[in-house]
Design a protein around this motif. Structure first.
Motif, PDB file in Angstrom:
ATOM      1  N   VAL A 275       7.937   6.716  -1.422  1.00 52.71           N
ATOM      2  CA  VAL A 275       8.551   5.956  -2.511  1.00 52.71           C
ATOM      3  C   VAL A 275       7.459   5.642  -3.517  1.00 52.71           C
ATOM      4  O   VAL A 275       6.401   5.116  -3.151  1.00 52.71           O
ATOM      5  N   GLY A 276       7.695   5.975  -4.785  1.00 58.72           N
ATOM      6  CA  GLY A 276       6.696   5.747  -5.831  1.00 58.72           C
ATOM      7  C   GLY A 276       6.934   4.494  -6.645  1.00 58.72           C
ATOM      8  O   GLY A 276       6.000   3.962  -7.251  1.00 58.72           O
TER       9      GLY A 276
ATOM     10  N   GLU B  15       0.793  -1.214   0.000  1.00 59.64           N
ATOM     11  CA  GLU B  15       0.000   0.000   0.000  1.00 59.64           C
ATOM     12  C   GLU B  15       0.835   1.279   0.000  1.00 59.64           C
ATOM     13  O   GLU B  15       0.497   2.236  -0.685  1.00 59.64           O
ATOM     14  N   GLU B  16       1.897   1.306   0.808  1.00 54.87           N
ATOM     15  CA  GLU B  16       2.737   2.495   0.904  1.00 54.87           C
ATOM     16  C   GLU B  16       4.156   2.070   1.243  1.00 54.87           C
ATOM     17  O   GLU B  16       4.374   1.057   1.906  1.00 54.87           O
ATOM     18  N   VAL B  17       5.113   2.874   0.796  1.00 55.68           N
ATOM     19  CA  VAL B  17       6.519   2.719   1.161  1.00 55.68           C
ATOM     20  C   VAL B  17       7.065   4.122   1.379  1.00 55.68           C
ATOM     21  O   VAL B  17       6.786   5.025   0.593  1.00 55.68           O
ATOM     22  N   PHE B  18       7.817   4.305   2.467  1.00 55.93           N
ATOM     23  CA  PHE B  18       8.412   5.616   2.717  1.00 55.93           C
ATOM     24  C   PHE B  18       9.698   5.468   3.510  1.00 55.93           C
ATOM     25  O   PHE B  18       9.878   4.522   4.266  1.00 55.93           O
ATOM     26  N   GLY B  19      10.601   6.418   3.284  1.00 53.08           N
ATOM     27  CA  GLY B  19      11.835   6.491   4.049  1.00 53.08           C
ATOM     28  C   GLY B  19      11.686   7.544   5.125  1.00 53.08           C
ATOM     29  O   GLY B  19      10.918   8.495   4.984  1.00 53.08           O
ATOM     30  N   THR B  20      12.447   7.370   6.218  1.00 54.73           N
ATOM     31  CA  THR B  20      12.419   8.341   7.308  1.00 54.73           C
ATOM     32  C   THR B  20      13.842   8.706   7.705  1.00 54.73           C
ATOM     33  O   THR B  20      14.729   7.858   7.706  1.00 54.73           O
ATOM     34  N   GLY B  21      14.041   9.967   8.019  1.00 59.29           N
ATOM     35  CA  GLY B  21      15.356  10.395   8.455  1.00 59.29           C
ATOM     36  C   GLY B  21      15.331  11.837   8.919  1.00 59.29           C
ATOM     37  O   GLY B  21      14.354  12.551   8.695  1.00 59.29           O
TER      38      GLY B  21
ATOM     39  N   THR C 151       1.709   8.014   5.040  1.00 56.63           N
ATOM     40  CA  THR C 151       2.931   8.775   4.779  1.00 56.63           C
ATOM     41  C   THR C 151       2.675  10.269   4.983  1.00 56.63           C
ATOM     42  O   THR C 151       3.444  10.960   5.661  1.00 56.63           O
ATOM     43  N   GLN C 152       1.596  10.777   4.409  1.00 59.55           N
ATOM     44  CA  GLN C 152       1.271  12.201   4.522  1.00 59.55           C
ATOM     45  C   GLN C 152       0.955  12.585   5.956  1.00 59.55           C
ATOM     46  O   GLN C 152       1.405  13.635   6.438  1.00 59.55           O
ATOM     47  N   ARG C 153       0.208  11.747   6.655  1.00 58.46           N
ATOM     48  CA  ARG C 153      -0.155  12.061   8.043  1.00 58.46           C
ATOM     49  C   ARG C 153       1.094  12.108   8.930  1.00 58.46           C
ATOM     50  O   ARG C 153       1.216  12.993   9.780  1.00 58.46           O
TER      51      ARG C 153
END
Length: 170
Positions: A123-124, A109-115, A144-146
């Motif tokens: 991630v698209g 559903e979603e992929v995102f990096g954090t730092g 991701t947006q929240r």
């Protein structure tokens, strides 16, 4: 790699990633998704960021077992996600094969990096060997947006800090 410096923030970690980064760039990508250095099958980080995957409602990120940085943004995301009622798995390793399978089944559903600098970066698209997965139609996902809105809101003081993370300095 085990007994390396993956779990600490040092300049050498960035330098060691440059060859992989150049290969990714040549393929049209802006980051590298790193797998473990021993079996080369478990997801660890993306670039120099911790990486999260929302698969079939569960949010997964690599465990901090000596090769993954226990980032403060990672910790903040885990705490917020759990507070919001999401199931977060940060203890078990995630095989890249499971990510690919979830993508093919429509469960990624979603992929995102954090730092620290990136905060939350969606991630698209992911590529592994000959498999290319588009995530959420190249759109930033709602989780991701929240997370981004909440973390930056707390950082900038536009949202209340009900987590007790900020401290006023006089």
């Amino acid at each position: 790699a085990p007994r390396g410096t993956g779990d600490v923030k040092v300049g050498g970690n960035y330098a060691a990633s440059l060859i992989g980064q150049m290969k990714a760039h040549d393929l049209g990508y802006s980051q590298v998704l790193w797998l473990d250095g021993v079996e080369r099958k478990y997801v660890e980080e993306v670039g120099s960021m911790n990486c999260f995957f929302k698969i079939d409602g569960v949010i997964r990120t690599a465990p901090c077992v000596g090769t993954v940085l226990p980032g403060i943004t990672r910790m903040s995301c885990i705490e917020l996600l759990e507070k919001w009622g999401y199931k977060v798995d940060c203890e078990s390793r995630l095989p890249i094969a499971d990510v690919i399978r979830a993508g093919k089944e429509g469960k990624l559903e979603e992929v995102f990096g954090t730092g620290t600098a990136a905060v939350i970066s969606p991630v698209g698209e992911l590529r592994y060997e000959d498999e290319v997965l588009t995530i959420n139609g190249f759109q930033t996902g709602p989780v991701t947006q929240r997370l981004y809105d909440t973390l930056t809101g707390i950082q900038w003081g536009t949202l209340p800090d009900d987590m007790g993370w900020t401290q006023e300095v006089e």
